[in-house]
Enzyme design. Sequence first.
Site, PDB file in Angstrom:
ATOM      1  N   ASP A  93      17.401  38.444  31.199  1.00 57.58           N
ATOM      2  CA  ASP A  93      16.164  38.091  31.990  1.00 57.58           C
ATOM      3  C   ASP A  93      15.788  39.756  32.350  1.00 57.58           C
ATOM      4  OD1 ASP A  93      17.754  39.197  33.990  1.00 57.58           O
ATOM      5  OD2 ASP A  93      17.688  37.773  35.517  1.00 57.58           O
ATOM      6  N   ASP A 254      23.729  31.240  38.071  1.00 59.48           N
ATOM      7  CA  ASP A 254      24.460  32.286  37.662  1.00 59.48           C
ATOM      8  C   ASP A 254      24.616  32.968  39.035  1.00 59.48           C
ATOM      9  OD1 ASP A 254      22.362  34.933  38.155  1.00 59.48           O
ATOM     10  OD2 ASP A 254      21.418  33.293  37.529  1.00 59.48           O
ATOM     11  N   CYS A 364      49.472  31.732  42.255  1.00 60.13           N
ATOM     12  CA  CYS A 364      48.125  31.805  41.456  1.00 60.13           C
ATOM     13  C   CYS A 364      48.569  31.652  39.763  1.00 60.13           C
ATOM     14  CB  CYS A 364      47.163  33.059  41.627  1.00 60.13           C
ATOM     15  SG  CYS A 364      45.812  33.000  40.643  1.00 60.13           S
ATOM     16  N   CYS A 366      46.589  32.297  37.359  1.00 63.21           N
ATOM     17  CA  CYS A 366      45.541  33.103  36.580  1.00 63.21           C
ATOM     18  C   CYS A 366      46.381  34.218  35.807  1.00 63.21           C
ATOM     19  CB  CYS A 366      44.452  33.879  37.165  1.00 63.21           C
ATOM     20  SG  CYS A 366      44.549  35.321  37.709  1.00 63.21           S
TER      21      CYS A 366
HETATM   22 ZN   LIG Z   1      45.059  35.049  40.162  1.00 67.90          ZN
END
Ligand SMILES: [Zn+2]
Length: 411
Positions: A93, A254, A364, A366
Amino acid sequence: MKFYFPDSQDQISPTFNFLTEEHSPYRVRQRDDKYAHEVLKPQPYDGLLVSKAIVDGSVKGAGKYSMPQRERLYRLGVSKYFRLSENVVTLGDCGAFNYVDEELPPYTTAEVLDFYERCGFHSGISIDHVIFGYDPTVSDELVNPAWKKRRQISLRYAGEFYDRVQERGNKIEPVGAAQGWSPASYADSVKCLQEFGYKRIALGGMVPLRTQDILACLEEISQIRLSDTELHLLGITRVTSMEEFATYGVTSFDSTSPFRQAFMDDRNNYHTETGAYTAIRVPQVDGNPALKRRILAGEISQAKAKSAERECMKRLRAYDEGLESLDRVIEILGEYEQLVEPGKKKSKIAAYRVTLEAKPWKSCKCTICAAHGVEIVIFRGSERNKRRGFHNLSVFDTKMHRIKNPLGQEY
Ligand SMILES: [Zn+2]
């Protein structure tokens, strides 16, 4: 529903040493530093959005890319430059927010299309001009003339853009940008774009709108939207409303906000699936201009400040290992906060206690929290702060999956 992450050249250095706060002497940024999609498994977004203004710079100043980076992007193309896996889609963009104060967009359609084609994007958005205002009732005749003109400019560029993409052999998927100030004006823009031939339309300028206003616009658009027209929401992250947006033909959006809140938000820095925690500020004495000034002015001793900073880090790490009491961590954080910001009205110490009691980094899943533990909730330097941003992207991805699955939509 596809989530595109807007690029701003945010990378982390995998060899950064948290204990010494130093980068490896052998680090070569372009080769060694990693994007979020390279360090998180699963990758936290479906697509990457790259703005011409970020790459090439704009009236507001230089872009985020150095000259060698820019040349590398043009030479390799977007997929290779970002080392994207094949399933990540790319969207270009213009970065309309960068020229929002100008009377006219600073680019020609040919320049923008050159940019898109040289980078090899899958899709590209037509040049648009953001309207800063929302008034659901005002008519085309009575509206602020500047708003009216900006909508016309956006439509004119969109018409030209569609034709040029065709003339140049459809190397990218054209996405028409729709601007408006009301449900009726947005719907009219979408109607015009469909008449030009667009099958995919990006709705711009909706960032400051309330969710109910966005829904009112989508409702009006749904009256004229053809069944195969797909909508993209520019800059919108309202996870809880995404299911509803999807029913109006929104197939992508987005936003940088999950990433940026890690270091831009006053409180909600470390996201979890159910809420957010305040990251613990332990600024570096050497990297904090206000603190340095006060040291130079003789108001506080450098040795005292450095020792408090070191002690904060030491106790936080010991707490993570179960070797330090919460009260002792809070005590030193309080002392350091007073040193850094004396007389601070809104102390964050109570919020830090909540974060530390919950230890959200421990649960978590992740890859970043698993590797670095408590470092990720410490607000300190870009290597920690960006990693926390990446962690937030991973949490966001999980939330998106969770809301999508009940409807049985494809991801
Ligand atoms: Zn994390």
